[in-house]
Structure formats: C-alpha cells, structure tokens
Design an enzyme around this catalytic site. Structure first.
Site: not given
Length: 469
Positions: A55, A57, A59-60, A160, A220, A313-314
């Site tokens: 799951k 991978l 989503i990635n 964040c 980073d 954030g996404g």
C-alpha cells in the site's frame, strides 16, 4: 485571547503600522534528490512483501512529488544498516550535515539583507527532527562567527507550522525592541533532516502493518530570513513587509496530528480527520486576519485577490485549501513548485516557498499574468495549529544572491528586480525557457491531485490521507 492580539493596538483588535520588514531570505536544499523509485529500492533491499508495504509503495506513486531533497542518496550508510539508526546516530548527522545547510541558508539571508552576522540582535530557530542540548542554533551561531550577545529562542513541538511560528515570535521580539527604541535585526532559521527517518518508519510498516505515508513525502532543507524593525541605520530594502498575523489551535485535535519521539527517531501521527480539519479553519482565520488589517486596498478583500504561500504538506492539503478558499493552483504556484521538486521539508518549507514566490519564473505563472502585491502565508502543525500572516511584497526589490561557492553575484538591475538565478541568458532564450517551464508546471499542477481510479477501500482511504502538517 489569541497570541496575535497581544501585539495589536490597545484600543482595538487591529494591527497598526508595525514597521517590520523581511530584508533577506535564504534557502539551502542538500545536493541529492530521491525520486519515487528510491523508496522501492530501499524496501526491496531490507523488507519482505506485505499488504501494508504494498500500500505504501502504491501511495508513493500518487503523491505528485517528482523528487525529494535529501542529504544522501539511496545508498546512504544510515539508510542501509541491518537496523534503523538510533537517535544518537541521527543527531550526529543532523549536527554535522544539517547545521552546515542552516549556516549556508543563514549566510544567504544575511547577504541579501546586507548584514554581517555581528549585526544580528536576536536568533529564532525551529526544528522538529532534533532535540540536542545545546540546540542546533548554538552551533549555527558559532559557525557564523557571532561573538556579540544575541538573544536566542529555539522553538520545538510545532512541526510544519514552525517556520511561520518563528516569524511570529521574531516579530514580537522586534516589536519589543521598537517599544524600547532599540534596533532589532532578527535571524530566523528553520532546519529539518527527515530523510534518514525512513528506516524507522518502514520498520513500523513492516512489523505493525501500519500505513505510514511520511516516508513518501518528507525531505531535508534549511531556510532562513532576516526580520528588521527598521530602527537605527537604514539597511537593505524590504523583500516583504510583515503586516500582521494570526495563530490559533483547533480544539481537541492534539491526537490527530503529531510527531512522537521514539528510540529510533520520531513517528508521524496522522488521523483521517486532518484534511477536513485543516480546510475548515482556513476561511475563518483568513477572515479574522483581514479584520485586523483595515488599511488594505479595496481590491484586496477575497482570498483570490491575494497570492498564497501555503506550506505544501501534501497534495490534498493544497487542493483542499484551493476548494475552501475558491483559489486556483496558480495562486499557490510556489507551493506546488516546491512540493513537486523538493517534497515536504516540514518547518523549513514555508520560508522556501516565500523565497521561491518572488522569483521571475513564478511571476510568469501568476493568475491572469498579474502578480499580487499582498500575500497570505499559511501553515498547519501539531495541535492542530494554524499559523497565518499577511505580507506586502516590494515589487521593486533587487534580489541579491549568494553563490554557495563563495562567489557573490551582483545585485540585479531595477528592470530585473525579480529575476531568477539564470542571469546572463539571452532574453529570447529566457522567455522561451519560462514558457516551457510554465507549460511543464501547468501539467504538474493537474497531476498533483488527479482523480484516482477505483482502488480497494483501504487503498482509497490511504490515498485520501496523503497529507501531513
């Protein structure tokens, strides 16, 4: 009473003329880029197949991120041991490689502000990926050569939202100095090293069959800015004026979003409620912030009248705020650009977005080709907290860049006030490149939050939760 009210006029809830300016910004990403295939490589090296890992991978492939900036490649030693690195091992890398990034970002901000490290009166720093004592800010100041007395504050536990929380804290310190008739030149530094937490998170995916999507998003970065109260010697012209801010906590949401300490680093806490909670608080916060700024021009009243610097954030955080505020991806073009090319670097990201937004190739992508004078900065963090601020951009600012090799580039001419770093290129070539970049980014904007075809129920739920603080 919210913290923002403490610095407002005693007789009203309105911000007066604060006379606060951001005079320099600096961003330093590490040299390595991790594409989505790198996570597949690590998983194949160290973990067996399982439903939860499959799951993750999947989503990635749907995050919308092309690459995530990292201090090492997929072959970094700490990512390839027979176990996840300990906090002590992570701290050692943070204080060596991370602090070096922060020093470079700070030097860039100081150079643009036309200041020496010895001119700094206060330092406000933040991180959520290290808890050393003394804090990383101590080592940044030491490497910058700050020998003068400096008031330092290190903020922790705010994830964040840390970049804007640090700016808010710096503003209140600067206003305190203004009240006393003293000069304030505040260096704000945000530093996050998230990439090496990957093994700890993947351990939890493997052992507990948890869906931990942070491994697909985080990266980073170090970023910095200089805030001036404009008392004393006339310094550099402002990049942005800081007009006001708002900070609030959504009640009873501390269990929804967090970053918990663990023997092997930190673990992301994220509930399925986060997207809806975040989207619901933006409009009232924006409305309240506008009410404290009565002197804004009449043509700046609705969310779409402003440019937006939103912490990316996404993908669903970005698209959720778009829908809630009735704005377009182009309003948040720098947020999308940063997200696509670097990922989510937690607290350091928002200053990077502010830095990116004022560059010429971003101006080319403004809604209707019109760059806005006023910008809303916004970020979410554990709590759940929302930080929001209002900035006024100086359109005539001549950007000064510091090349990390030590060679300083000259200031731009007035006609090049918001040029990107590609000075010296033939104008025709530059225009062609900008058009190409605009077309590519436009395609990416559409790809960041595509309509996902029918998946299994569990995968759909996971994909719907692809966003963090």
């Amino acid at each position: 009473m919210s913290p923002s009210r403490d610095t407002q006029n005693a007789t009203s809830n309105q911000f007066g003329d604060l006379n606060l300016s951001i005079t320099g910004l600096g961003t330093e990403y590490p040299p390595h880029q991790l594409d989505p295939a790198c996570l597949n490589t690590l998983v194949s090296r160290h973990y067996p197949n399982s439903p939860a890992m499959g799951k993750i991978l999947t989503i990635n492939q749907y995050t919308g991120i092309d690459s995530r900036s990292a201090i090492g490649t997929v072959d970094h030693p700490l990512a390839n041991m027979d176990r996840a690195p300990t906090i002590a091992e992570l701290c050692s890398v943070f204080l060596k490689d991370g602090v070096a990034l922060a020093v470079t970002a700070a030097r860039k901000a100081l150079h643009e502000a036309q200041l020496s490290p010895l001119d700094i009166t206060h330092v406000v720093s933040t991180t959520c990926t290290n808890s050393a004592n003394p804090g990383f800010d101590h080592y940044v100041c030491k490497q910058l050569g700050m020998t003068q007395p400096v008031e330092k504050v290190l903020l922790h536990g705010i994830g964040c939202s840390g970049g804007l929380a640090s700016l808010r804290t710096a503003a209140n310190l600067a206003l305190g100095s203004s009240f006393r008739g003293r000069k304030a030149r505040v260096l704000v530094v945000a530093l996050e090293i998230s990439s090496l937490l990957v093994r700890s998170e993947l351990d939890s995916v493997n052992e507990l069959q948890q869906t931990r999507i942070g491994v697909t998003l985080f990266s980073d970065c170090a970023s910095a800015l200089v805030l001036s109260n404009n008392v004393g010697d006339k310094g550099a012209e402002p990049v942005y004026d800081l007009l006001g801010w708002d900070h609030r906590i959504i009640p009873d949401t501390e269990e929804d979003l967090g970053f918990d300490v663990d023997p092997l680093g930190w673990k992301v806490v994220l509930s399925p409620r986060v997207p809806k909670l975040a989207g619901s608080v933006v409009a009232p916060t924006f409305s309240d912030l506008l009410s404290t700024l009565p002197n804004l021009p009449l043509d700046y009243q609705n969310a779409a009248d402003f440019d937006w610097a939103l912490h990316p954030g996404g993908a669903t955080i970005l698209s959720g705020v778009e829908k809630a505020m009735n704005i377009s991806p182009e309003h948040m073009r720098a947020s999308y650009d940063t997200y696509i090319n670097h990922g989510n670097s937690s607290s350091a990201t928002i200053i990077s977005v502010m830095d990116r937004l004022r560059q010429k190739d971003m101006d080319e992508l403004a809604p209707g080709g019109k760059v806005k004078d006023f910008i809303v900065g916004c970020a979410f963090g554990p709590g759940i907290a929302i930080e929001m601020c209002m900035l006024k951009r100086n359109m005539n600012h001549a950007r000064r860049t510091l090349v990390t090799t030590g060679v300083v580039t000259p200031p731009e001419t007035e006609s090049e006030g918001s040029r990107s770093d590609g000075e010296g290129e033939d104008l025709e070539t530059e225009v062609k490149d900008l058009k190409t970049q605009g077309e590519e980014l436009g395609e990416k904007l559409n790809a960041v939050h595509p309509e996902i075809p029918e998946q299994g129920d569990s995968l759909s739920e996971a994909l719907n939760g692809v966003e963090l603080d």
